[in-house]
Design an enzyme around this catalytic site. Structure first.
Site, PDB file in Angstrom:
ATOM      1  N   ARG A   1       0.837  -1.190   0.000  1.00 13.28           N
ATOM      2  CA  ARG A   1       0.000   0.000   0.000  1.00 13.28           C
ATOM      3  C   ARG A   1       0.873   1.241   0.000  1.00 13.28           C
ATOM      4  NH1 ARG A   1      -2.381  -0.494   6.169  1.00 13.28           N
ATOM      5  NH2 ARG A   1      -0.442  -0.055   7.274  1.00 13.28           N
TER       6      ARG A   1
ATOM      7  N   ASP B   1       0.548   5.500   0.701  1.00 12.35           N
ATOM      8  CA  ASP B   1      -0.323   6.469   1.354  1.00 12.35           C
ATOM      9  C   ASP B   1      -0.849   7.509   0.376  1.00 12.35           C
ATOM     10  OD1 ASP B   1       0.013   5.263   3.811  1.00 12.35           O
ATOM     11  OD2 ASP B   1       1.710   6.536   4.378  1.00 12.35           O
TER      12      ASP B   1
ATOM     13  N   ARG C   1       9.573   7.707   4.445  1.00 14.25           N
ATOM     14  CA  ARG C   1       9.382   9.142   4.693  1.00 14.25           C
ATOM     15  C   ARG C   1       9.990   9.574   6.025  1.00 14.25           C
ATOM     16  NH1 ARG C   1       3.169   9.426   4.064  1.00 14.25           N
ATOM     17  NH2 ARG C   1       3.473  11.567   4.788  1.00 14.25           N
TER      18      ARG C   1
END
Length: 275
Positions: A53, A55, A182
């Site tokens: 997945r 974001d 991140r």
């Protein structure tokens, strides 16, 4: 027959890749396109799954999805793309075994992060060397007890390059935790701006004795560039699909370049009038 696709997307207008009720997602748009193209009969029987997945706001040109096709002869990128919005596209396809799982069978994932700013690149590279290898990345992830059994990951590559005012960070691992890339970028910028020392990275990699939460870098700078398998599916690359999307984004890039220049003039005008 089970089909795998390599897909790309511009993530700004998606609420992430994973399908969610009443939200625009990559999987939701793709399933709708597959049904409208006659590739699948319904969402349930397709059993679509992704390599991982991403974001909201995160981009990709290397995501891998698989699904059961009712009419596999129609599961061609150029056919599917005719039913997809412009910010989502397929560019390669492959027939895969029924037990193929794009997430569990992946052996490597690569991401690229793009940022700007005045940072000490040598210090960032020094910090990056500490992050390489196998570590407990608890301090670099958003807690997700439902999905992650362990927070230990192995970073195989972490390169930092700079040029023309742009900093490019390429990172490769067997797998990543939620927000891990991140947050690593945030940590590197902390070191590169002298907000934190290189030694602080060593503390962050020792979550049993040191715990600290940091915010992830903005999603719009992150792109999933590749998912790899062993053995690799026999991908059939659709040259027409690649050229079509490349031409479209070349025009988009030119428009953004012009708008960036226009906005630069506005900024300069504002500074001039307030001095």
């Amino acid at each position: 027959m089970k089909i795998a696709l390599k897909i790309g997307y511009e993530g700004m207008n998606f609420s992430g890749s994973q399908i969610q009720p009443d939200k625009r997602t990559v999987e939701g748009e793709l399933l709708t396109a597959l049904k409208n193209a006659g590739v699948i009969d319904n969402f349930e029987s397709a059993n679509l799954s992704s390599a991982g997945r991403t974001d909201a706001g995160v981009h990709s040109y290397g995501q891998v999805v698989s699904f059961f096709a009712t009419r596999p002869e129609l599961a061609l990128p150029r056919v599917i793309n005719n039913k997809l919005p412009r910010d989502l596209w397929a560019w390669a396809s492959a027939e895969v075994p029924d037990n193929f799982d794009p997430r569990r069978h992946a052996v490597r994932r690569k991401y690229r992060y793009i940022l700007t700013g005045d940072y000490d690149i040598s210090k960032m590279r020094e910090a990056a060397k500490l992050i390489l290898g196998e570590h407990d990345f608890s301090n670099f992830s958003k807690k997700d007890k439902k999905c992650q059994k362990t927070t230990i990951r192995r970073i195989e590559k972490l390169d930092i390059r700079t040029g023309n005012g742009i900093i490019r960070i390429d990172i490769e691992a067997n797998a990543f935790l939620w927000n891990m890339v991140r947050k690593i970028v945030t940590a590197l910028t902390y070191v590169g701006s002298d907000y934190r020392s290189v030694e602080w990275i060593e503390q962050m990699l020792d979550p049993e004795n040191y715990e600290e939460g940091i915010e992830p870098a903005p999603a719009y700078g992150l792109t999933l560039t590749e998912v790899g398998y062993n053995p690799e599916p026999e991908w059939s690359i659709d040259g027409y699909a690649i050229k079509s999307i490349s031409d479209y984004y070349a025009k988009e890039a030119e428009q953004h370049k012009i708008m960036s220049t226009v906005m630069g003039y506005v900024v300069a005008f504002g500074k001039q009038k307030t001095e």
